[in-house]
Design a protein around this motif. Sequence first.
Motif: not given
Length: 747
Positions: A32, A665, A667, A674, A676
């Motif tokens: 991450n 996330s 998105y 990539r 998020v």
Amino acid sequence: MGALRYRSEVIFSSPRLRCVAGSLPCLPGGENAMQSQSTPSGSPSTTQQPDKAHGGANRDMPPELGSDAVGIFEGRTFMLSNPAGDVPADSIAGLVHDDTRYLSRWELTVDGKAPLVLSANPVDPYSAAFFLANPEIEGLAANRVGVRRERFVGDGMHERITVQYFGAEPVSVRLRLDVGADFADLFEIKGTGRSRLADIRRTHRSDGSALRFSYQNSHWSAVTTVEAEPRADRVEGDALVWDVHLGRGQTWGCELRVLLNCRGRDYQPAIRTFGEEQDPGADDAAWRWRANKPHLSAESDLLRDVYHKSASDLVSMRIVKEIRGEQVVLLAAGMPWFLAVFGRDTLITAYQSVSCGPDVARGALITLAAHQGTAVDDFSDEEPGKILHEFRSGELTQLGIMPYGPCFGSADTTQLWLILLSEYWRWTGDDALVQRLRPNADAALRWIDNFGDRDGDGYVEYATRSPEGMRNHCWRDSPDGVQFADSSLPTLPVATCEIQGYTYDAKLRAAQLADGPWADHALARRLRTEAAELRERFNRDYWLPARGGYYAIGLDADKRPIDSMTSNMGHLLWSGIVPPDRAAAVARQLMSDQMFSGWGVRTLSTEDVGYNPIGYHLGTVWPHDNSIIAAGLARYGHRDAANRIAMAMLEAAAQFEHRLPEAISGYDRSLGRRPVPYPTACNPQAWASGAPLLFLRTMLGLDVNDGILATDPHVPEALGNIRLTGVAVHGARQTVEASASGPSSSA
């Protein structure tokens, strides 16, 4: 997960203590955002005021470490540090074992200054390497002295420090290691808590060979011992100090061992090197499980790398217990704050991985049965027959201040235990264990009907009775994880849809066991009748024709449908409670632009008011959730949709060094190349690591019927040929081969 996860509902308002209180990702280093840079060193839930049970001064809220923190773990031990390898005093970092922090300070300086960070990375799940250099100090230019720290954890910690000089003239430097042990309970580390400073004894050895910190409160005790070889030249307070003299190219080294004593039991770390894992022998349940897992050969490097990373992480999250003389292995929930038994996480991960060997499933079943509820206790939400939510071992739990010894705050673990019992039996044919656990299964079924169904309406509802309890007792256990489409919160008790699906599946599976090893045909008939009635009732009360048709996430206390559109619909497909004529509508909703981000299915539709791509359960994408959804889609014949999810998740894993985090996330994928990161995702986390194993099983169409391994492969073109060797079915090893070019397979 459970009390310590979102888990700032208890103590710091925690559904599972989680990392929500600050910005630190729950990551071991390297995943991450962990390696982003190199630096110099409705019905509101009840909350508890910190420290109301103890005397003593409260600590201030600790500072976070930042996104480049480095964490490593093995079993019940983890170490979290900054990128220099240090644990600053009064931070959230430290060495934690069995829910207690044994090192709260671990800071290395060169002539009184923090070294410069060149590189910091985990090497294995249990090890890390730190490359440092001296800052500019009097008489010595910067970057003349290289400092390397090699760190290994597991039942304590072993650290190797190597110092090498690259200057021209001989030099003397003072190497100092400041050490502290505050013995904080895990529930206190990320929040305020009682200072134990006045109660900690120091018995350091004056010859510089060891520091020793000890603490006792009633019957609870803990000891940290730091051994040094060579011994320090002197001890200054709680610091070891070496005077190091070096000529050009010369090297000096030191070995440090951190030994632990937890409630009278000694723990010692093994001395090892990178890539050298502890090998306790063939009798160890965890290593037997690892050695016996199937071997994957695949044309796709992506699939192979994600599979092996997942297996490695799961082994590192193992917990070995002895239950009535039998050594069993099961999995902790996740790194760093959840290296403990969590009923839901442990059971789902065992289900995800059962095709890779039954040992973890067996261990989960036996361990959770041994701690099954037997009484009604409001403080812990215990009820007879209920399967636990979370089991902790720290001081606050052991002294009865916190309700985690164990806590029963989940309304789905009991059904999931029955589902896993059935799945284990189908893969192993182990009649003996299923018969041995019959009393536990009977108790679980009674809990569903007598306690789970609180008002006799035929649905399992939840509402905590504990002053420390969470608002939500389903997998969406954040305070706002279950809400109406307008973002308002429902009145408790709530009956979420997937819990009804689990109940339906659990009763059908228990009926199969009743017809089989239990030889109780009357019970089988009764359970099938109850399951059929539940299915009919559920599809009448939960189906909403609006928005093209979908299932409400739940019913509130007034039996009103909670009308948000969520990923929980996919769990209904997995359980089989959806009629075939509605499955296509559910699949269409799950794969719509509002639900599918391109990386996976979101927890909440973008059309709902509460949607937030970085809301914990309000639009994020969870790998374990998606693995269940994909399995459900495949069950109803939507194999292409299942593969689309599986491939999206595998491609996401490639962006996290082949390790899927707890959540990403929500998105849309079109907004960037990539995924998020979700800012406080645990990584690794057991059911996220288990997700690729269930994706693989779904693509291969693996199932067991009457002891025979059935395959129905539908492999994405991008993955090519797959060969899985050593799949255990009823004690025999079998090989599965599949190709993306066609449905052919062999078993």
